[in-house]
Every structure is written in structure tokens, then in C-alpha cells.
Design an enzyme around this catalytic site. Structure first.
Site, PDB file in Angstrom:
ATOM      1  CB  CYS A 176       6.085  20.269  15.991  1.00  0.00           C
ATOM      2  SG  CYS A 176       7.384  19.402  16.364  1.00  0.00           S
ATOM      3  CD  GLN A 177       3.200  26.692  11.833  1.00  0.00           C
ATOM      4  OE1 GLN A 177       4.284  26.971  11.442  1.00  0.00           O
ATOM      5  NE2 GLN A 177       2.141  27.842  11.640  1.00  0.00           N
TER       6      GLN A 177
END
Length: 136
Positions: free
Chosen positions: A47-48
Site C-alpha cells: 500500500c502507498q
């Protein structure tokens, strides 16, 4: 609220600006995530944003709490809570989330990094459900 309720509500909203506003509002209603679980053991990598997910198996059902540092991602977590929280491993593994995301149009609206993060969260939940199913 069920996945069908959520899909029906999405269908009533006129556009994606309103739908994303609703997703963000869902995220604001998430139960508090305990600080002691904000560690790498519970972090979703891929995930960013920073995302944590803690699952427990009790009384034949999977309960989870999750959090993220981005409003949209918290909303996506809230959607997953509606669909998966307090469900049996069989319910989790039997629900076609990809078809559901496609049916509400969300798949096409997420950036590639958000989509990757969402799928990493789903994969973690599926893995936990598979492990719970094997143990019982």
C-alpha cells in the site's frame, strides 16, 4: 449493513465525487484501531499509505480491526469491514469481492496504487480465513 445494501446505496449516488465522499465518510466511522497494533507485524505492505490490519478468529468467525493514514484507504477498509467483518472463513472465501468491486464500478475508479493496496488487504483477509479454516 450488507454488501448488497452498500451496492444499492452506491447506485443511488449520482457521481464518483459523491461516492468518494461517501467512502471517506465510511472511513471516519471506523472503530478506533489500538495503537499497540500499529507495528510491522500487522502492516499491509504493498500500500502507498500506511495500513494495519489485525484479525482474530473466535466463535467460528473472523473479527478484524484496521486503520490507514489516508482518508480514502480508511474508507476502503470500512467497505471491507461491511463485507468481511464477523463472517465465517467460508463466507469470506465464498464472496467474490472482485465481481462486487466491478459491479459497483469501484475497480475502474481506483488509482493503480490504491487498487494494489486494496488487493493486498483482501489477500491478507483471505489468507487469514484460509488458515482459520484449516485449523478447524
Amino acid at each position: 449493513m450488507t454488501a448488497d445494501d452498500l451496492a444499492n446505496f452506491f447506485a443511488m449516488l449520482p457521481g464518483w465525487e459523491e461516492k468518494f465522499r461517501y467512502i471517506i465518510d465510511l472511513g471516519k466511522k471506523l472503530p478506533p484501531y489500538p495503537e499497540e497494533y500499529k507495528k510491522d507485524e500487522f502492516r499491509i505492505f504493498g500500500c502507498q499509505s500506511l495500513v494495519w490490519l489485525k484479525s482474530d478468529y473466535k466463535d467460528g468467525r473472523i473479527h478484524f480491526v484496521a486503520d490507514a493514514d489516508a482518508a480514502i484507504v480508511r474508507g476502503l477498509i470500512a467497505i471491507l469491514m461491511v463485507i468481511y467483518n464477523d463472517k465465517t472463513p467460508e463466507d469470506i472465501l465464498g464472496f467474490d469481492i472482485h465481481a462486487w468491486l466491478e459491479s459497483v464500478g469501484l475497480s475502474a475508479q481506483l488509482t493503480p496504487t490504491r487498487s494494489n493496496g486494496l488487493h493486498a488487504m483482501i489477500k491478507r483477509l483471505y489468507t487469514f480465513a484460509e488458515n482459520a479454516q484449516e485449523k478447524h
